[in-house]
Design a protein around this motif. Sequence first.
Motif, PDB file in Angstrom:
ATOM      1  N   CYS A 171       2.528   1.876  -3.475  1.00 14.62           N
ATOM      2  CA  CYS A 171       1.631   2.264  -4.665  1.00 14.62           C
ATOM      3  C   CYS A 171       1.151   3.514  -4.241  1.00 14.62           C
ATOM      4  N   SER A 182      -3.569  -1.768  -8.695  1.00 15.19           N
ATOM      5  CA  SER A 182      -3.947  -0.969  -7.593  1.00 15.19           C
ATOM      6  C   SER A 182      -4.802   0.127  -7.837  1.00 15.19           C
ATOM      7  N   HIS A 215       0.798  -1.197  -0.107  1.00 16.78           N
ATOM      8  CA  HIS A 215       0.087   0.000  -0.074  1.00 16.78           C
ATOM      9  C   HIS A 215       0.912   1.385  -0.123  1.00 16.78           C
TER      10      HIS A 215
END
Length: 296
Positions: free
Chosen positions: A191, A226, A188
């Motif tokens: 990204c 993503s 996370h």
Amino acid sequence: MASTDPDKLISKADKLTKLSLTRWSADWGNATLFYEQAANAYRVAKNPEKAKLAFEKASKGQEMLSSPWDAAKHMESAAALAKELGSWSEVADLYRRASELYVECGRSQPSSDALAKGARALEDAAPDVAIQLYTDACAILEEDDKEQMAFDLYRAAANVYIKLEKYTDAAAILLRLGLAADKSNATHSQCKAYLSAIIVYLYAHDIKQAEKCYNDCSQIDAFLRSDQNRCASKLLSAYAEGDIEEIKRLAQSSTIKNLEHMIIKLAHKLPTGDITALKADTSEQQEEPLDENDLT
């Protein structure tokens, strides 16, 4: 009492460290104790200049006693007092020395933390030095395979670069954060870092670099799948189409609102530059191959 007079304590300590015909070896044990007592007394008496010098001497004493941890602690105290005094060059030097002493202890985290403290103290007074301290702090953790502990330091460095309007450097440090997150399996964060870098390039109106960054990052499967990738793709499409309203709408999206505050601020100012000219440039680039075929 004479024994608690910090000036007299310093004088006693200095005598114990100087060799003479009657003293063939320095008494660093007692001298260091006196330096420490004097430093604390000066600090209580609100005399930061003398307290700083006393902590530096106490640090030297602990170093001579083969106690780099205590030496580092005293050096950090001296650095904090240099900050209080606004002696910015000393702030950097003293925190660097504290960091080196922690390295001697084999402690990468406190070593990095010392540099980060110096960086935070210097962000306004000497931002270029602050950036160097932040990047050095990151490097120490990288060398010890502790990249995940450096995430906030990368972000802080990027923030200073943005304040200095050094957007290419800001994007580069964000990409470095992405790489560190990749090594730490922090998908996370990875990204978010890539989308942040793309936004920085867009804010700087470097569309070609934003597209290149997007294409390079999209080679990584985690980013390709993503929400941050989808948001970046839509942003770049809106730029290509000259759709200002879509750019502004995307800047308010939840994906961007979950980024760091400094990046959100940049996104809310998009688009920058002449997007009409950009659209015209894009059209001309698309027509170029046709013109070349017509000539042949």
